[in-house]
Design an enzyme around this catalytic site. Structure first.
Site, PDB file in Angstrom:
ATOM      1  N   SER A 163     -12.482   1.871   4.572  1.00  0.00           N
ATOM      2  CA  SER A 163     -13.123   0.841   3.756  1.00  0.00           C
ATOM      3  C   SER A 163     -14.628   1.111   3.727  1.00  0.00           C
ATOM      4  O   SER A 163     -15.037   2.211   3.361  1.00  0.00           O
ATOM      5  CB  SER A 163     -12.793  -0.551   4.299  1.00  0.00           C
ATOM      6  OG  SER A 163     -13.273  -1.548   3.424  1.00  0.00           O
ATOM      7  N   HIS A 190     -10.679   1.362   0.258  1.00  0.00           N
ATOM      8  CA  HIS A 190     -11.079   0.152  -0.448  1.00  0.00           C
ATOM      9  C   HIS A 190     -12.352   0.457  -1.225  1.00  0.00           C
ATOM     10  O   HIS A 190     -13.405   0.708  -0.633  1.00  0.00           O
ATOM     11  CB  HIS A 190     -11.353  -0.993   0.535  1.00  0.00           C
ATOM     12  CG  HIS A 190     -10.213  -1.276   1.454  1.00  0.00           C
ATOM     13  ND1 HIS A 190     -10.386  -1.819   2.705  1.00  0.00           N
ATOM     14  CD2 HIS A 190      -8.885  -1.081   1.309  1.00  0.00           C
ATOM     15  CE1 HIS A 190      -9.208  -1.956   3.292  1.00  0.00           C
ATOM     16  NE2 HIS A 190      -8.283  -1.513   2.465  1.00  0.00           N
ATOM     17  N   ASP A 284      -7.161  -4.316   7.930  1.00  0.00           N
ATOM     18  CA  ASP A 284      -6.147  -3.604   7.147  1.00  0.00           C
ATOM     19  C   ASP A 284      -5.663  -2.370   7.903  1.00  0.00           C
ATOM     20  O   ASP A 284      -6.464  -1.598   8.431  1.00  0.00           O
ATOM     21  CB  ASP A 284      -6.713  -3.190   5.787  1.00  0.00           C
ATOM     22  CG  ASP A 284      -5.644  -2.683   4.835  1.00  0.00           C
ATOM     23  OD1 ASP A 284      -4.481  -3.099   4.970  1.00  0.00           O
ATOM     24  OD2 ASP A 284      -5.984  -1.878   3.954  1.00  0.00           O
TER      25      ASP A 284
END
Length: 344
Positions: A163, A190, A284
């Site tokens: 991310s 992400h 996540d």
């Protein structure tokens, strides 16, 4: 729950008012501070921790990238939204600030209608406020410790989750892997959907491997790197074909690493899986790792706190007892090669 603080740094009074209105209409209890130059930004972040920081690309003394570096040193959990006028915005600028640690990028809307411009800004700020609230809830959860897992596997696929700070981390890893890498690599990063293509091209140019945006129903092949497209979940079926879908976001994320990991745990035709959790905010990958550990021979590498832009996702893997090894970023590619080539 702690009160959310938002900092808006923009020379334009018009856009400052629109961003402020978007925040206050989302939640009147949110604290909003507005500044117009870099020195004022530094003065405020030295005294308070802000959850969301909106920074215009034209802010100076210091500039955007320097401010991002300072923010991340003082408050690594902040969401940083970099914004720019259409004439100043370009993929290289946004790619650079994303690699430096910005969470999101946005081109300022310039529709004829003030209401249309405000609506676009509202959508972006509502999204960031929702993610902030979800993150605050996650941080208050007690993450259970899990027993140590076995360390010996024969991987047949590599899964990577990243991310904030991920583009730079992925570049470091993929650019150092040998061009004859023997396994397929699937990545969930992400990133705003409109930068996925730019990231794939950049990584492909820097790596000896073939890096591409994943296509629905294609079969994964050794030596290829598949990047989940922005705005779509990526899964793998029992025939090792990629499945893309636009089902609802998981934890505010689409693509989500948990979706990929859980699909591999459920359907992958092979047995061994090497999972790598890189820098990023949130948790996540944790739920997906639990599934992989339960159903596959899974070995997990987590990036070290010292080399993360944000030590969120790796922290969750480590504190849950799901990480088999914690490594500095520059050592991860060596560990990947060591595991994958010795098992071929």
């Amino acid at each position: 729950m702690e009160k959310i603080r938002v900092l808006i740094a923009d020379k334009s009074s018009v856009y400052t008012k629109m961003f402020t209105r978007a925040v206050t209409e989302a939640d009147k209890n949110i604290s909003v501070s507005c500044v117009s130059d870099g020195d004022e930004v530094l003065g405020l972040i030295n005294n308070k921790n802000y959850n969301i920081i909106v920074i215009d690309a034209e802010i100076s003394d210091p500039g955007l990238t320097e401010i991002i570096n300072i923010v991340l040193m003082k408050n690594p959990l902040a969401y940083i939204l970099a914004i720019a006028r259409p004439s100043a915005a370009n993929s290289d600028l946004f790619q650079d600030v994303l690699s430096k640690g910005a969470t999101e990028c946005m081109t300022k809307p310039i529709y004829d209608s003030y209401a249309d411009n405000l609506d676009i800004i509202k959508q972006k700020m509502n999204y960031l406020i929702t993610k902030t609230m979800q993150k605050n809830r996650e941080e208050n959860e007690i993450i259970p410790k899990k027993p140590p897992v076995k360390n010996i596997i024969c991987p047949e696929i590599v899964l990577i989750a990243a991310s904030t700070g991920g583009p730079l981390a992925l570049n470091r890893i993929l650019s150092n892997l040998r061009s004859d890498f023997p396994l397929p690599i699937l990545i969930v990063q992400h990133i705003p959907s409109y930068f996925t293509e730019t990231l794939a091209v950049h990584l492909d140019n820097k790596s000896g491997l073939k890096v591409k945006i994943a296509q629905d129903r294609e079969t994964v092949k050794a030596g290829n790197v598949y990047l989940a497209p922005g705005g779509m979940h990526m899964k793998l079926n029992s025939k090792n074909n990629i499945k893309l879908d636009d089902s609802p976001p998981i934890g505010g994320l689409r693509p989500a690493a948990d979706v990929l990991f859980e699909s591999v745990a459920k359907s992958f035709s092979g047995r061994g899986v090497l999972a790598v959790i890189l820098t990023g905010m949130g948790s996540d990958g944790r739920k997906g790792l639990l599934s992989l550990k339960a159903k596959r021979d899974c070995y997990c590498i987590a990036q070290s706190e010292e080399t993360c832009v944000v030590y969120g996702m790796p922290r969750c893997a480590v504190e849950s007892g799901l990480a088999d090894k914690i490594l500095d970023l520059d050592k991860i590619y060596r560990e990947i090669e060591s595991i994958c080539y010795t098992q071929v």
